[in-house]
Design an enzyme around this catalytic site. Sequence first.
Site, PDB file in Angstrom:
ATOM      1  N   THR A 131      26.736  28.484  62.157  1.00 16.43           N
ATOM      2  CA  THR A 131      27.673  27.448  62.608  1.00 16.43           C
ATOM      3  C   THR A 131      27.849  27.372  64.128  1.00 16.43           C
ATOM      4  O   THR A 131      27.968  26.268  64.647  1.00 16.43           O
ATOM      5  CB  THR A 131      29.038  27.556  61.894  1.00 16.43           C
ATOM      6  N   TRP A 157       8.654  13.519  59.566  1.00 18.76           N
ATOM      7  CA  TRP A 157       9.810  13.888  60.395  1.00 18.76           C
ATOM      8  C   TRP A 157      11.127  13.534  59.708  1.00 18.76           C
ATOM      9  O   TRP A 157      12.090  14.304  59.721  1.00 18.76           O
ATOM     10  CB  TRP A 157       9.674  13.133  61.720  1.00 18.76           C
ATOM     11  N   SER A 161      13.195  -1.686  64.312  1.00 18.44           N
ATOM     12  CA  SER A 161      13.111  -2.398  63.044  1.00 18.44           C
ATOM     13  C   SER A 161      11.999  -3.424  63.048  1.00 18.44           C
ATOM     14  O   SER A 161      12.057  -4.412  63.786  1.00 18.44           O
ATOM     15  CB  SER A 161      14.435  -3.119  62.768  1.00 18.44           C
ATOM     16  N   ASP A 218      21.823  18.526  65.655  1.00 19.58           N
ATOM     17  CA  ASP A 218      22.463  19.701  66.258  1.00 19.58           C
ATOM     18  C   ASP A 218      21.438  20.824  66.407  1.00 19.58           C
ATOM     19  O   ASP A 218      20.377  20.812  65.786  1.00 19.58           O
ATOM     20  CB  ASP A 218      23.707  20.131  65.462  1.00 19.58           C
ATOM     21  N   ARG A 255       7.890  22.831  62.047  1.00 18.48           N
ATOM     22  CA  ARG A 255       6.941  21.874  62.608  1.00 18.48           C
ATOM     23  C   ARG A 255       6.192  22.390  63.824  1.00 18.48           C
ATOM     24  O   ARG A 255       5.168  21.808  64.195  1.00 18.48           O
ATOM     25  CB  ARG A 255       7.668  20.571  62.941  1.00 18.48           C
TER      26      ARG A 255
END
Lengths: 300, 300, 300, 300
Positions: free
Chosen positions: D89, D110, D122, D212, D223
């Site tokens: 955390t 991804w 878009s 985060d 990755r």
Amino acid sequence: MPLTQDQQDEINELRSTTTQTLRATAPGMEKHLYTAYPVLDHGFVRVIDYMGDDNAITQAARVSYGKGTKAVSNDEGLIRYLMRHWHSTPFEMCELKLHVKLPVFVARQWIRHRTANVNEYSARYSILDREFYIPAPEHLAAQSVVNNQGRGEALSGEEAERVLRYLRDDAMRCYDHYEEMISQDDQQGLARELARMNLPANVYTQWYWKVDLHNLLHFLRLRADAHAQYEIRVYADEICKLVADWVPYAYKAFEDYRMGGATLSSTALDCVRRMIKGEEVTQENSGMSKGEWREFQALL
Amino acid sequence: MPLTQDQQDEINELRSTTTQTLRATAPGMEKHLYTAYPVLDHGFVRVIDYMGDDNAITQAARVSYGKGTKAVSNDEGLIRYLMRHWHSTPFEMCELKLHVKLPVFVARQWIRHRTANVNEYSARYSILDREFYIPAPEHLAAQSVVNNQGRGEALSGEEAERVLRYLRDDAMRCYDHYEEMISQDDQQGLARELARMNLPANVYTQWYWKVDLHNLLHFLRLRADAHAQYEIRVYADEICKLVADWVPYAYKAFEDYRMGGATLSSTALDCVRRMIKGEEVTQENSGMSKGEWREFQALL
Amino acid sequence: MPLTQDQQDEINELRSTTTQTLRATAPGMEKHLYTAYPVLDHGFVRVIDYMGDDNAITQAARVSYGKGTKAVSNDEGLIRYLMRHWHSTPFEMCELKLHVKLPVFVARQWIRHRTANVNEYSARYSILDREFYIPAPEHLAAQSVVNNQGRGEALSGEEAERVLRYLRDDAMRCYDHYEEMISQDDQQGLARELARMNLPANVYTQWYWKVDLHNLLHFLRLRADAHAQYEIRVYADEICKLVADWVPYAYKAFEDYRMGGATLSSTALDCVRRMIKGEEVTQENSGMSKGEWREFQALL
Amino acid sequence: MPLTQDQQDEINELRSTTTQTLRATAPGMEKHLYTAYPVLDHGFVRVIDYMGDDNAITQAARVSYGKGTKAVSNDEGLIRYLMRHWHSTPFEMCELKLHVKLPVFVARQWIRHRTANVNEYSARYSILDREFYIPAPEHLAAQSVVNNQGRGEALSGEEAERVLRYLRDDAMRCYDHYEEMISQDDQQGLARELARMNLPANVYTQWYWKVDLHNLLHFLRLRADAHAQYEIRVYADEICKLVADWVPYAYKAFEDYRMGGATLSSTALDCVRRMIKGEEVTQENSGMSKGEWREFQALL
């Protein structure tokens, strides 16, 4: 036809084997289990598993509210109350697992809904089939002239023919080359994870998709909506039918409060109040922009 | 005893009614359905529903990897491979719904696991029962002298007696006042949402908790661990038994790769390599801090 | 007073040191950074960090919609459009980190919002302070007589005095025993992780809470609402003021479309249409249940 | 070259404007802000914003552990402790926002990381550019002969040339037809949301991606790993460099405990213990399958 004979045989076998369970069972959903409902030219939706029913929603709500909720006399009333007041956690207590076959460009929209579990066919690992979405002529829509993100009427004549020819020929040629590149006959053969990049976005993929009822209804509100792209809307429409049979009270409340409902802004509510009193409200005296007013008018 | 006769009757009735289903059924879990397994002095864990079994995990993996996965000859081998390589999405395809009764201070730890669905008993709405967790004498542990976040030996003698007396008496007095404050006999009665603030954290609450198998195993790895607080660990231990019967292959892989396994740092791996070659490795020449070295020694 | 002199000194020091940054900066928020705004009798809210501003929302939207969005002439118009059409992802591009001190029973409601990052003070590890929420007399509300989950008028006279005495005395006695149990003077001392269970739910805790703007607005819609419990609403109200200064366009759109707005069901929309036409609509001919009709009347 | 002169001018301007802030600033990251680092033939990664630094991690941890954590004498030691014990955390208290340009088949991998915020360009709304990923000759790898999900050596000679020709020509032809289909010169023009389906998966898209630090490190572990597909690994490698400058202590701990570390199963740990004692351990007496033993050997 979306299913091979082998797949159909497997479905038939699964549908012929029942077992005993102590779990809650939704008769309306049992009749759909495993059956592949066709969508678009090669796609389908089929239910692989489900958890819970209408009663599981009220049961969870009653854990929260204890004996007090007995006041709401029946299950349907309680479900409507929960939906109306956006008490979403009891709806999360039901779960649905689907097997979906769909074009990649639809999958790319669908996956944006993050609160779901997904296992997709891996084109790094395996070879994709020669299956591409080619729109039916009546869905070969022109770009909307009023809305950047929309469709106008269907194309016609020579233009429609040319578009269909491009879509078909490019798909076939790309797939021919895909096959040729990965072939290991008399050559090394390109890695699958690279070769797949030559396939256009109307190629079909498939996945298992598991989601709770609350998040599923959110997905359906957006994707079964008239503004959603036709190619994802047909999947959402098919899923709506399944949900209506699975959790009929929840689905009915969803139709009334979400699909058929609308959110009014503070300004719009104020206009409604004035209009009911008989006042003449125009865009100019409404406090809304032209865009908002147009949408408001369309609603009423 | 955690259950009233009414509750036990309801469980017996639920356990006596079986229905037919086409869904995958886990025989090892059917035998546990609805039964409340006691935990601590008034708590319990019971399975309300489940989705999937070991086969649902491999089925989802095979959607991803297609025909290629047939190379891994059997389901158990494939499940072990997925667990070993942290391929977590197929484990998300199983789901478990539990009804848990637990003290509030345990609930506060538990809820930190965010990827789950929860419906908790509402003390805004309903009245909590007079039930508090009072540790058994052997679990009345002293503060650890080596670790700020841990326990030492059990207290004994007069100190133990005094602690138990405080816990019991304070709980009872606070509950007496809670009852008196909300009473509507000859007074208005304090709002329940306020009165509850007078109850200490060993009061029992209950909830429905639904979680997928991947996130459940993550919860169990942390909470069934020797370093977890005893009062949550007993819940995790009880759930472990249920999972072992539900998805035996997945649970066995989890025990081997997660519960019994360990993550070594790059530095620690290097030390292991040197030690296997027969080299003498000490904290000084290990490249580890004293704390890391102590943990490394404990592991080997 | 919620802050010690030491804490206030630290805040003053932090507020006196500025650094240069290339990042987007929100002047309206800089003036609030680190300052602790008092809430309830011992609580506070203070901003520790933030990311983004109104412009970060439109910037992200313009990545999605490309040059096409230039049609929406200005930033405020675009933000209102996004809010009205539930395009939530651009709002996720801003982030807020708060330090909050709050009673445990409020923390238990707050934590139900799962899409946030939290670091809470650990009472397993450290010792809680002797600070308890005791309602001001005007907030010592009676149970609502019309709503199980609500408050009526404030208690008065002897009943109010008795309630306050219970809350204060029980808190003090429980804390005395907590201190005595963990003391290591002439005894072993109970483990902190156990001793904390003796503290009632009005004891204060604190945490760092980090959340994106979309999820923060969702939290505020529920918790700054008139139906939220007073003790969490005062925190939400305080945060609303901060957000209004941080992202003024987004906050204004939120006020109009969310806080001041309402969702009408399909049935309710139909009634509105009939009423605007001058038709007399009653509960009987509305198609709504009594509860729905009452809420509908209250809205209009 | 991935950037136009206009874009470069905009970056230069952003980099020339600094403002004052009271927030924590990471000097190592300021120097990277806005700059587009090229990846593959047309892609890039650039930092748009960040929140927090190494100190934000320890600050959050100290909220949890209170004064007790002062025992861990310094920030780096505490960060290593948190990483080693999977206390995740505090790492969630830092946040990074990137602008990434990448081929669609990379974007599809991804996006499977769900705990992030995304705004993608878009293609329903806007027109994609004529930019496609064409592998450099040395990355035109053959299918692995030992691993279904892997690459072998680079193709060579005529086969390599043919593959490159197919990839280039198919991309160009598909794009020509895309352009022709959406053209509104002397025809209606196909809707963009349909025309995009003709573009192969090596076409470039772009998005804002906010995540985060905890989830970012999880992404990087998977990755930036040697088994990840080359085309996503180069993005992860580039991001690793940025993170190393942003939060140097956290990144170093990540390298040691995650990237360079390994998880051993209970069985493997047992073998290590036996080997350190000088025992001869073989696959036969190890208790491992052949696959596990091979991986274990490779590790040591």
